[in-house]
Scaffold this active site. Structure first.
Site, PDB file in Angstrom:
ATOM      1  N   ASP A 158      20.302 -41.764  -4.247  1.00 52.87           N
ATOM      2  CA  ASP A 158      20.430 -40.850  -5.381  1.00 52.87           C
ATOM      3  C   ASP A 158      21.333 -39.643  -5.135  1.00 52.87           C
ATOM      4  OD1 ASP A 158      18.606 -42.472  -6.717  1.00 52.87           O
ATOM      5  OD2 ASP A 158      16.886 -41.317  -6.007  1.00 52.87           O
ATOM      6  N   ALA A 206       5.916 -37.478  -8.850  1.00 56.10           N
ATOM      7  CA  ALA A 206       5.997 -37.672 -10.302  1.00 56.10           C
ATOM      8  C   ALA A 206       5.832 -39.159 -10.558  1.00 56.10           C
ATOM      9  CB  ALA A 206       7.331 -37.172 -10.840  1.00 56.10           C
ATOM     10  N   GLU A 249       9.555 -34.346  -1.347  1.00 56.98           N
ATOM     11  CA  GLU A 249       9.817 -35.186  -2.517  1.00 56.98           C
ATOM     12  C   GLU A 249      10.513 -36.431  -1.999  1.00 56.98           C
ATOM     13  OE1 GLU A 249      11.713 -33.255  -5.814  1.00 56.98           O
ATOM     14  OE2 GLU A 249      10.720 -31.335  -5.438  1.00 56.98           O
ATOM     15  N   GLU A 294       0.827  -1.208   0.000  1.00 59.04           N
ATOM     16  CA  GLU A 294       0.000   0.000   0.000  1.00 59.04           C
ATOM     17  C   GLU A 294       0.863   1.259   0.000  1.00 59.04           C
ATOM     18  OE1 GLU A 294      -2.058  -2.801   3.016  1.00 59.04           O
ATOM     19  OE2 GLU A 294      -0.111  -2.627   2.025  1.00 59.04           O
ATOM     20  N   ARG A 299      16.305 -24.442  -9.284  1.00 58.39           N
ATOM     21  CA  ARG A 299      17.067 -24.145 -10.495  1.00 58.39           C
ATOM     22  C   ARG A 299      16.301 -23.243 -11.460  1.00 58.39           C
ATOM     23  NH1 ARG A 299      18.329 -29.513  -9.319  1.00 58.39           N
ATOM     24  NH2 ARG A 299      16.883 -30.439 -10.828  1.00 58.39           N
TER      25      ARG A 299
END
Length: 327
Positions: free
Chosen positions: A194, A148, A256, A46, A201
């Site tokens: 992993d 995913a 994840e 504002e 990114r």
């Protein structure tokens, strides 16, 4: 108001632990001032919009995506700034969920004789600030589970291959999700197998480095390995993790992880939103489902999801839903 919300969203990655707020000053059907909030910029939306409008603020209408504050924090009250500027009308999308403000800013404006309207595009405004709302009203970080998977619900092949199940477009959207939060969480199994980077990114500016946390209740991750990789190894419970993030002023996080941690996190109550990227592929087999754990015994006890939205990104489906809460 839609422009004010769009301006607010320019604060993604730049406002935590505050709220995303946009403001538009209109006079004689023309926009004479705009502003949006960033934590490091100090001034609220504002005030920035009023400064942009200059003398045009007097007699104007200002549209704000969140109720103007009524207290002195890092800055003086925005409600008083609007009064001092001679604004005629204030239109807000929603009241501030912060208990020290909620409704008081609007009351201050009304007492000064300013016309006030609230609730314009409220659903859109609340969705934009869903993390801030949870952080302020529930006293914990807003949790997002990102998955995913293939169309048959698998996150890897039976040999463990998972890169890449989804498309480049989906991976870019996943990066945007990381950019929007303060922390990313995974399990020790994923970390040890992993050694994922799990970084933001996008290349977009952010005020806080993404905090990377590995859940390691069984002590499988060597502290030196976690430190060298830039991770925080956390050996407490999922409920304790929520408290740890609150201590660190983490407003939101993305999880994840593997199937067991995904199920346990949902069951623990730290997950509010689930974003599933579904690739049009079939893997088959009994291994690596998207959601694992002990599972639900009776259908009546199934975890209910609400407000499902489906869109396409490249060849993939993206399904966003919210975990039902009984409060």
């Amino acid at each position: 108001m839609r422009r004010a919300i769009d301006l607010a969203l320019q604060g993604v990655g730049l406002v935590s632990p505050g709220a995303m707020v946009g403001a538009v000053v209109v006079k004689e059907d023309k926009v004479v001032g705009e502003g949006f909030y960033t934590w490091d910029g100090i001034d609220h939306a504002e005030v920035i919009a009023l400064r942009h409008a200059g003398s045009g603020a007097r007699g104007s209408t200002i549209y704000v995506s969140l109720e103007p504050c009524s207290h002195t924090g890092r800055t003086p009250p925005c409600a008083q700034a609007l009064i001092n500027a001679g604004v005629n009308r204030v239109v807000t999308a929603m009241e501030d969920p912060n208990p020290i403000v909620s409704g008081l800013g609007l009351e201050m404006l009304k007492r000064a004789g300013i016309e006030v309207s609230s609730g314009i595009l409220e659903d859109e405004a609340r969705r934009a600030n869903e993390a801030f709302i949870t952080y302020k009203t529930r006293g914990r970080a807003f949790g997002i589970l990102k998955v995913a998977m293939t169309l048959d619900g698998k996150i890897a092949t039976r040999s463990g291959e998972s890169q890449w199940i989804t498309s480049e477009e989906s991976r870019a959207m996943g990066q945007s999700l990381r950019h929007s939060v303060d922390a990313i969480v995974t399990g020790s199994g994923t970390f040890l197998k992993d050694r994922p980077q799990m970084t933001d990114r996008t290349g977009l500016p952010r005020r806080r480095e993404l905090l990377r946390i590995v859940m390691d209740r069984r002590g499988q991750v060597r502290p030196d390995d976690a430190i060298k990789a830039g991770w925080l190894a956390f050996r407490g419970s999922l409920e304790a993790l929520s408290g740890e993030m609150q201590t660190r002023e983490i407003q939101s996080f993305v999880l994840e992880c593997g199937p067991d941690l995904a199920f346990n996190a949902i069951q623990s109550g730290i997950i509010d939103k689930i974003v599933m990227f579904v690739a049009p592929k079939l893997i088959g087999g009994r291994e690596v489902p998207a959601i694992g754990g002990p599972g639900i015994e009776r259908l009546a006890e199934a975890i209910h999801l609400e407000d499902c939205e489906i869109l396409m990104t490249g060849p993939d489906l993206v399904i966003t839903s919210y975990v039902h809460r009984n409060y």
